[in-house]
Design a protein around this motif. Structure first.
Motif, PDB file in Angstrom:
ATOM      1  N   ASP A   1       0.759  -1.150   0.097  1.00 23.55           N
ATOM      2  CA  ASP A   1       0.271   0.006   0.097  1.00 23.55           C
ATOM      3  C   ASP A   1       0.739   1.259   0.032  1.00 23.55           C
ATOM      4  O   ASP A   1       0.523   2.155  -0.564  1.00 23.55           O
TER       5      ASP A   1
ATOM      6  N   ILE B   1       3.839   5.538  -6.056  1.00 17.66           N
ATOM      7  CA  ILE B   1       3.654   5.249  -7.489  1.00 17.66           C
ATOM      8  C   ILE B   1       2.443   6.017  -8.002  1.00 17.66           C
ATOM      9  O   ILE B   1       2.632   6.771  -8.967  1.00 17.66           O
ATOM     10  N   ASP B   2       1.385   6.392  -7.253  1.00 17.53           N
ATOM     11  CA  ASP B   2       0.286   7.170  -7.637  1.00 17.53           C
ATOM     12  C   ASP B   2       0.754   8.452  -7.544  1.00 17.53           C
ATOM     13  O   ASP B   2       0.457   9.573  -8.452  1.00 17.53           O
ATOM     14  N   ALA B   3       1.716   8.989  -6.460  1.00 14.80           N
ATOM     15  CA  ALA B   3       2.210  10.404  -6.325  1.00 14.80           C
ATOM     16  C   ALA B   3       2.986  10.866  -7.411  1.00 14.80           C
ATOM     17  O   ALA B   3       3.265  12.121  -7.590  1.00 14.80           O
TER      18      ALA B   3
ATOM     19  N   GLU C   1       1.908   8.364 -16.449  1.00 15.30           N
ATOM     20  CA  GLU C   1       0.974   7.370 -17.246  1.00 15.30           C
ATOM     21  C   GLU C   1       1.589   6.130 -17.263  1.00 15.30           C
ATOM     22  O   GLU C   1       0.887   5.223 -17.689  1.00 15.30           O
TER      23      GLU C   1
ATOM     24  N   LEU D   1       2.387   1.745  -3.553  1.00 11.88           N
ATOM     25  CA  LEU D   1       1.281   1.920  -4.359  1.00 11.88           C
ATOM     26  C   LEU D   1       1.022   3.423  -4.232  1.00 11.88           C
ATOM     27  O   LEU D   1       0.815   4.427  -5.168  1.00 11.88           O
ATOM     28  N   GLY D   2       1.098   4.264  -3.144  1.00 14.81           N
ATOM     29  CA  GLY D   2       0.758   5.303  -2.836  1.00 14.81           C
ATOM     30  C   GLY D   2       1.660   6.330  -3.486  1.00 14.81           C
ATOM     31  O   GLY D   2       1.631   7.230  -3.976  1.00 14.81           O
TER      32      GLY D   2
ATOM     33  N   HIS E   1      -6.241   0.994  -7.603  1.00 14.24           N
ATOM     34  CA  HIS E   1      -5.752   2.327  -7.801  1.00 14.24           C
ATOM     35  C   HIS E   1      -5.808   3.022  -9.024  1.00 14.24           C
ATOM     36  O   HIS E   1      -5.204   3.905  -9.418  1.00 14.24           O
ATOM     37  N   GLY E   2      -6.639   2.163  -9.927  1.00 15.03           N
ATOM     38  CA  GLY E   2      -6.620   2.687 -11.422  1.00 15.03           C
ATOM     39  C   GLY E   2      -5.547   2.382 -12.254  1.00 15.03           C
ATOM     40  O   GLY E   2      -5.640   3.021 -13.478  1.00 15.03           O
ATOM     41  N   TRP E   3      -4.711   1.375 -12.107  1.00 14.99           N
ATOM     42  CA  TRP E   3      -3.574   1.032 -12.964  1.00 14.99           C
ATOM     43  C   TRP E   3      -3.915  -0.193 -13.564  1.00 14.99           C
ATOM     44  O   TRP E   3      -4.647  -0.919 -13.199  1.00 14.99           O
TER      45      TRP E   3
ATOM     46  N   ARG F   1      -1.914   3.882 -17.517  1.00 14.13           N
ATOM     47  CA  ARG F   1      -3.221   4.280 -16.855  1.00 14.13           C
ATOM     48  C   ARG F   1      -3.640   5.157 -18.059  1.00 14.13           C
ATOM     49  O   ARG F   1      -2.841   5.732 -18.882  1.00 14.13           O
TER      50      ARG F   1
ATOM     51  N   GLY G   1       2.597  11.073 -10.593  1.00 14.60           N
ATOM     52  CA  GLY G   1       2.036  11.693 -11.762  1.00 14.60           C
ATOM     53  C   GLY G   1       2.162  11.180 -13.050  1.00 14.60           C
ATOM     54  O   GLY G   1       2.215  11.819 -14.129  1.00 14.60           O
TER      55      GLY G   1
END
Length: 233
Positions: free
Chosen positions: A24, A30-32, A36, A27-28, A62-64, A86, A34
């Motif tokens: 988790d 990775i999301d940060a 694609e 992934l946080g 997480h939308g990936w 994404r 920004g």
């Protein structure tokens, strides 16, 4: 100018420097970033059947989208190399590249449709000895020559502590970016082990390492990013 952000991150199997396995947390980060497109190394656990350290269902939540490089047994990638996309990125084709060396290594390749046009991404985690790193880049170079010409980005943990001139010679289709920031070891980076290389059709508008908390604790590598654009856009 339209750009596309690509990132590379050695997850260290989601085990942080606090010795806690926290997918988790990874992934946080990775999301940060920004990005694609994210190229991952050490995305699977070490022992067969090498199950994913980063669970598929968590990634999807997480939308990936995970590109299909995994092997039977639940692995996320090929020799630990994986790729997430994404947004408007569409997959055209994928391939594995076997790499020579004493220790098992591999690279992954994806041909994609992206907001900046067709793009080939190669993800790699090269060996610890320079002799084998150069052999492995030579194998990637030969694999690229067997495919149609596309604008190409190589991203990954190259394990290279020195100058990029020898790397450029081993992979003449691409030019390695001079590192904008060090990425290893994460708490106090002194080496640019995580790098990008681009084909002549592409340019990097900016690139660097992601340093915000908890990146210095989540892995022994910081993630790196590059904003890519067509050179003549």
């Amino acid at each position: 100018m339209t750009t596309l952000r690509i990132a590379s991150y050695n997850l260290q199997k989601c085990v942080g420097l606090d010795m806690r396995r926290r997918p988790d947390r990874a992934l946080g980060i990775i999301d940060a970033l920004g990005a694609e497109i994210v190229v991952l190394q050490e995305a699977d656990k070490r022992l067969p059947p090498r199950p994913a350290a980063l669970p598929d269902e968590m990634v999807a939540a997480h939308g990936w989208r995970v590109l299909p490089f995994g092997q039977p047994g639940g692995s996320l990638g090929w020799h630990g190399n994986a790729m997430l996309v994404r947004g408007e990125v569409e997959v055209v084709d994928t391939a594995h590249i076997d790499l020579p060396g004493l220790e098992p290594r591999g690279a992954i390749l994806a041909d994609l449709k992206t907001p900046i046009g067709p793009l080939r991404i190669v993800g790699s985690h090269l060996g610890l000895l320079r002799r084998y790193r150069l052999m492995q880049l030579g194998a990637i170079s030969r694999a690229l020559r067997t495919r149609g010409a596309w604008p190409t980005v190589l991203a990954g943990d190259l394990n290279e502590w020195g100058a990029t001139s020898a790397l450029d010679a081993a992979l003449p289709q691409l030019k390695f970016l001079e590192p904008a920031a060090h990425s290893f070891p994460a708490p106090r980076p002194i080496a640019a082990l995580d790098r990008f290389a681009l084909s002549p059709e592409l340019t990097a508008v900016g690139h660097g390492a992601y340093r915000k908390r908890p990146a210095a604790m989540a892995s022994d590598h910081l993630p790196v990013w590059a904003d890519i654009a067509p050179r003549h856009a």
